[in-house]
Design a protein around this motif. Sequence first.
Motif, PDB file in Angstrom:
ATOM      1  N   ALA B  72      33.635  34.926  34.104  1.00 52.15           N
ATOM      2  CA  ALA B  72      32.393  35.115  34.860  1.00 52.15           C
ATOM      3  C   ALA B  72      32.602  34.782  36.334  1.00 52.15           C
ATOM      4  CB  ALA B  72      31.298  34.242  34.270  1.00 52.15           C
ATOM      5  N   ARG B  73      33.313  33.694  36.533  1.00 53.06           N
ATOM      6  CA  ARG B  73      33.602  33.245  37.893  1.00 53.06           C
ATOM      7  C   ARG B  73      34.348  34.340  38.664  1.00 53.06           C
ATOM      8  NH1 ARG B  73      37.233  29.570  39.789  1.00 53.06           N
ATOM      9  NH2 ARG B  73      38.470  29.628  37.899  1.00 53.06           N
ATOM     10  N   ARG B  75      34.490  37.508  37.953  1.00 55.37           N
ATOM     11  CA  ARG B  75      33.667  38.701  38.138  1.00 55.37           C
ATOM     12  C   ARG B  75      32.787  38.559  39.381  1.00 55.37           C
ATOM     13  NH1 ARG B  75      33.159  42.670  34.466  1.00 55.37           N
ATOM     14  NH2 ARG B  75      34.156  42.332  32.448  1.00 55.37           N
ATOM     15  N   ILE B  76      32.229  37.369  39.540  1.00 56.05           N
ATOM     16  CA  ILE B  76      31.368  37.141  40.703  1.00 56.05           C
ATOM     17  C   ILE B  76      32.169  37.255  41.988  1.00 56.05           C
ATOM     18  CG2 ILE B  76      30.067  35.336  41.910  1.00 56.05           C
ATOM     19  CD1 ILE B  76      29.068  34.499  39.090  1.00 56.05           C
ATOM     20  N   ALA B  77      33.377  36.668  41.953  1.00 59.55           N
ATOM     21  CA  ALA B  77      34.211  36.724  43.157  1.00 59.55           C
ATOM     22  C   ALA B  77      34.563  38.170  43.497  1.00 59.55           C
ATOM     23  CB  ALA B  77      35.473  35.891  42.941  1.00 59.55           C
ATOM     24  N   ALA B  79      32.855  40.747  42.626  1.00 59.38           N
ATOM     25  CA  ALA B  79      31.611  41.386  43.065  1.00 59.38           C
ATOM     26  C   ALA B  79      31.393  41.166  44.551  1.00 59.38           C
ATOM     27  CB  ALA B  79      30.429  40.850  42.263  1.00 59.38           C
ATOM     28  N   GLY B  80      31.755  39.986  45.027  1.00 55.69           N
ATOM     29  CA  GLY B  80      31.648  39.672  46.456  1.00 55.69           C
ATOM     30  C   GLY B  80      32.453  40.660  47.274  1.00 55.69           C
ATOM     31  N   GLY B  83      31.096  43.978  47.288  1.00 57.21           N
ATOM     32  CA  GLY B  83      29.873  44.015  48.084  1.00 57.21           C
ATOM     33  C   GLY B  83      30.155  43.923  49.577  1.00 57.21           C
ATOM     34  N   GLY B  84      31.416  43.727  49.940  1.00 56.49           N
ATOM     35  CA  GLY B  84      31.721  43.718  51.363  1.00 56.49           C
ATOM     36  C   GLY B  84      32.346  42.431  51.880  1.00 56.49           C
ATOM     37  N   ALA B  85      32.563  41.449  51.001  1.00 49.39           N
ATOM     38  CA  ALA B  85      33.212  40.228  51.462  1.00 49.39           C
ATOM     39  C   ALA B  85      34.669  40.513  51.773  1.00 49.39           C
ATOM     40  CB  ALA B  85      33.107  39.150  50.381  1.00 49.39           C
ATOM     41  N   ARG B  87      37.249  37.898  52.126  1.00 53.09           N
ATOM     42  CA  ARG B  87      38.252  36.971  51.599  1.00 53.09           C
ATOM     43  C   ARG B  87      38.096  36.763  50.119  1.00 53.09           C
ATOM     44  NH1 ARG B  87      40.325  33.692  55.462  1.00 53.09           N
ATOM     45  NH2 ARG B  87      41.839  33.269  53.848  1.00 53.09           N
ATOM     46  N   SER B  89      39.897  34.328  47.219  1.00 49.34           N
ATOM     47  CA  SER B  89      40.876  33.275  46.944  1.00 49.34           C
ATOM     48  C   SER B  89      40.389  32.501  45.731  1.00 49.34           C
ATOM     49  CB  SER B  89      41.003  32.353  48.156  1.00 49.34           C
ATOM     50  OG  SER B  89      41.923  31.329  47.874  1.00 49.34           O
ATOM     51  N   LYS B  90      41.003  32.802  44.595  1.00 51.54           N
ATOM     52  CA  LYS B  90      40.538  32.173  43.350  1.00 51.54           C
ATOM     53  C   LYS B  90      41.727  31.742  42.525  1.00 51.54           C
ATOM     54  CE  LYS B  90      36.164  32.464  43.617  1.00 51.54           C
ATOM     55  NZ  LYS B  90      35.549  31.231  43.993  1.00 51.54           N
TER      56      LYS B  90
END
Lengths: 212, 650
Positions: B72-73, B75-77, B79-80, B83-85, B87, B89-90
């Motif tokens: 989930a974590r 996926r959110i990253a 998604a960022g 969405g246009g983010a 950077r 780094s995970k």
Amino acid sequence: MIPDDIALQELERDALTEIVNIGVSRAASNLRKMVADQVILSVPSMEVVTKRRAARLIAEREVSDLIAVRQDFAGTFSGRALLIFPQSNSLELVRAVTGDEMSPAEIADIEHEALAETGNIILNSCLATMANMLQRSLTMTVPHIVRGDGSSLFEVGDDAASDGLVLFLYIDFAIRQRDIRGYIAMVMDLPSLAALKLLLAEFIERIVGNAA
Amino acid sequence: MTGDDAQRETDGRTRLTLAAAGASGIWDWDIAGDRLYVDDRFAALYGLDGDMAGRALPTATFFSAVHPDDRARLRIAVAGILGGAERFSKEFRLVRSDGTIVWVHGRGQGHADERDEPVRFTGLLVDVTERRLAEERLRIAQTAGGVGTFEYTDGYATVAVSAQFCRLLGLHPATALPVRTINALVAHGAPIVPEDVNAATEIAGEFMIVRADDEETRWVARRGEIMRDLDGPGFKIMGVLYDVTEAKRSEAKLRELNETLEARVQEEIAVRMQAEDTLRQAQKMEAVGQLTGGIAHDFNNLLTVIRSSVDLLRRPEISEQRQKRYIDAIADTADRAAKLTRQLLAFARRQALKPEVFNVLICVNGIADMLRTVIGARVELVIESNCEQCFVEADIGQFETAIVNMAVNARDAMNGEGRLLISLDDQPSVPAVRGHASAEGAFISVSVSDTGAGIPEDVLPRLFEPFFTTKEVGKGTGLGLSQVYGFAKQSGGEVEVTSELGHGTTFRLYLPRASTPPDAGEETRSPAQERGQGRVLVVEDNEQVNEFASDLLVDLGYETVSASNAAEAIGVLERLDGEFDMLFSDVVMPGISGVELARIVRERWPAIRIVLTSGYSHVLATDAGHGFTLLHKPYSVQELALVLQGRVAV
């Protein structure tokens, strides 16, 4: 210590980080176009702290006086966004956005105006992107220039309100060739936090859905 | 083998090697095309078939091997980025086909087109399992050891720090802090992060800081190494910081302790001497307490003799011969009583410890009467001397106390019935006792043996502890034998105890033999034969005693004038213009005391000899004679005669 209805769960934190990331990336992209230079961003850090603590977090990292562009936003969630950097950097930033073509005297003349405009572009693109990601709209006030230390930027006084909790998030940014560095900070009060939490839950549901 | 096959085999080997080496893989996520491309190393880390490398894969592949808890974590990253983010780094976990877990760090970048629309997402995947472990170890080491780390590159405005480093300085945990923020905390002196290190290769120092959060003053120590650039003046410092406040405080305390050592030693000695003094007196009073019981009993016997003799004397038909017998009996009995009280008083007197050379046998014989009283009639006292010159150097009072204590102990051990043997012997050495080595030399031993129940073995080691007692409450304080022990040690001797259950116990006190016998003294003085002469002023508030003393003096050949208090005495002296040879005065009287009177007389009529007398123990105990001759009550005629003739300094 922190009420459950505003304490962010790990995923909500991640989601907020990403949303801010997106917003800041847009802002950085705009800044990059304005200064025609590389803009480096840090991963956003965020905490639910007292207003007083938020002021200290900034003060600990900067001993000298600060200058900030401040814009308040309102909508489903409300708060205040600040573009902060050391006062000694401000003329350099103005020089960067005006393309190195003005004399120091001219730069000093337009410093105020140039900063407000730069801040407006950066903060606006950041907040607008965030609102967009959360599928809500925000209204923003005109930018103000504030000078002072951490306390005055956050309007921390001896009043009880200073002990109220806020969501404090900030992102370091640096312009590689210019020795310019600063922060984007956002402060939201508790009602906004509760509203934000709901929006984040929706966002997570959209992204992760049943795939998680 | 075809060329393709050979190529595939080579790729497979490379992939295995790289995967084994924990190398990194890359990915390229085509956002617009909704496809994912990975290289063979990425595929190896994800456990994908080698064929997948370089092919267009569904983007869901990116989450395929990811640990469910991290999905989930991630996926959110992602998604960022979508969405246009910019950077990414995970760190997240991958689950291998064999079930093992690998930690990877994905570092990526979102790419946008000219309209700021995200189009690609590329990145690098690194196996960080080893690093995670090392970091975990380092974190535990830093937290447990309270050690913070920092890394500073010359010219930078910030210092990379660990969370523990921030905690030490009372700062909010961060990964980087401005140099100024750190150095501003130093109360005074050199900065923690030096901006100039000259030619040094390592840094060490201690700093007094004021912590940022609670504003507490603390001490921190800094250790580290300086790494220099190969060319140029640049350098990098890697160092650690740890709290040394406790050590600093101890150090300061120690210094202060050292500085005041002498004064405190003296103070301590004074306190200790006071305590020892108190203990000694308590020990003596314990012995006195033990004594008085016996003495009261003995006194009653003596009084019975006197009382019945007087009754008999009152009978009218009594013959002269019988009268004389009764009178002699009364006199003898009174003498014995006086001797007893005198011993008791002398014994109880508070006196400084004063070692002197004395003959042990004479001393023991001297207190034999008192000992008999103490141990009671049903215990036989036997004194045996097996040494010729039994001289030792010790405090006589303490010695007597020790003997009494041992005798009291023996009496209690025998339940008041048996035989008490005091034996004096020459000893060539002191045996090894209680872990002390034996000592060679000339010693005198005083053994006190009883025929009592004996002492159980488990009690033996504790015998000499202060306040250790096996007696019932009220029967003894447990100070007796500790006094014996203390006295023996103080006198350079030892005390040994041997006991046999059912047969008895022997306490053997060893004292170093003194080489020089004391001056023989005038121990056998002839009784006063000559008659006195002169005029004596007798001052005494008790009428009977006054009359009695005057009668005695007249009998001895003196002329007397009586006064019942000091004021009256001065009146007499003035009236008769100091025509007296001697003043004989009680000490404790209403109004002006005898001592005061003596001073006045000495000043105004210096020719008059002064003799004071008292029966009060506190007067005797406090050197109340103040330089005047003092005669203890009750006194015999002979003593009075000797004192008045100036032949005895009492």
